[in-house]
Design a protein around this motif. Structure first.
Motif, PDB file in Angstrom:
ATOM      1  N   VAL A  41      -0.465   5.019  -6.988  1.00  0.00           N
ATOM      2  CA  VAL A  41      -1.606   5.506  -6.204  1.00  0.00           C
ATOM      3  C   VAL A  41      -1.114   6.316  -5.006  1.00  0.00           C
ATOM      4  N   SER A  70      -0.731   0.794  -1.862  1.00  0.00           N
ATOM      5  CA  SER A  70      -1.180  -0.591  -2.017  1.00  0.00           C
ATOM      6  C   SER A  70      -2.309  -0.924  -1.049  1.00  0.00           C
ATOM      7  N   VAL A  73      -5.379   0.500  -2.549  1.00  0.00           N
ATOM      8  CA  VAL A  73      -5.833  -0.334  -3.664  1.00  0.00           C
ATOM      9  C   VAL A  73      -6.543  -1.586  -3.142  1.00  0.00           C
TER      10      VAL A  73
END
Length: 82
Positions: A41, A70, A73
């Motif tokens: 990501v 992260s 996310v």
């Protein structure tokens, strides 16, 4: 050696993201998975936004990118959870 590197960076990035977003880690396995997903990501997001961290492709740059991904996310997961 590449798999071990990925697992270590994933664990560090997932743990850092857990500290940033929630104040605690999620356990080794979840941290590793979160860090690996976060790396993908982060790479995608930094590419789309044309963000470059330093020069080269060192371990610190990788950890920063994976941690940023992260955190994104975790943020999105938190929005979907509510």
């Amino acid at each position: 050696m590449g798999l071990l590197y990925t697992l270590i960076v994933g664990a560090i990035a997932g743990w850092l993201a857990g500290k940033i977003m929630k104040g605690a880690g999620f356990g080794l396995l979840v941290n590793i998975v979160l860090g690996i997903i976060g790396a993908y990501v982060g790479n995608w997001l930094f590419g789309v936004l044309d963000i470059s961290i330093g020069t080269g492709s060192g371990t610190i740059n990788t950890i920063i990118t994976a941690t940023a991904g992260s955190v994104v996310v975790l943020f999105v997961a938190g929005l979907l959870k509510k």
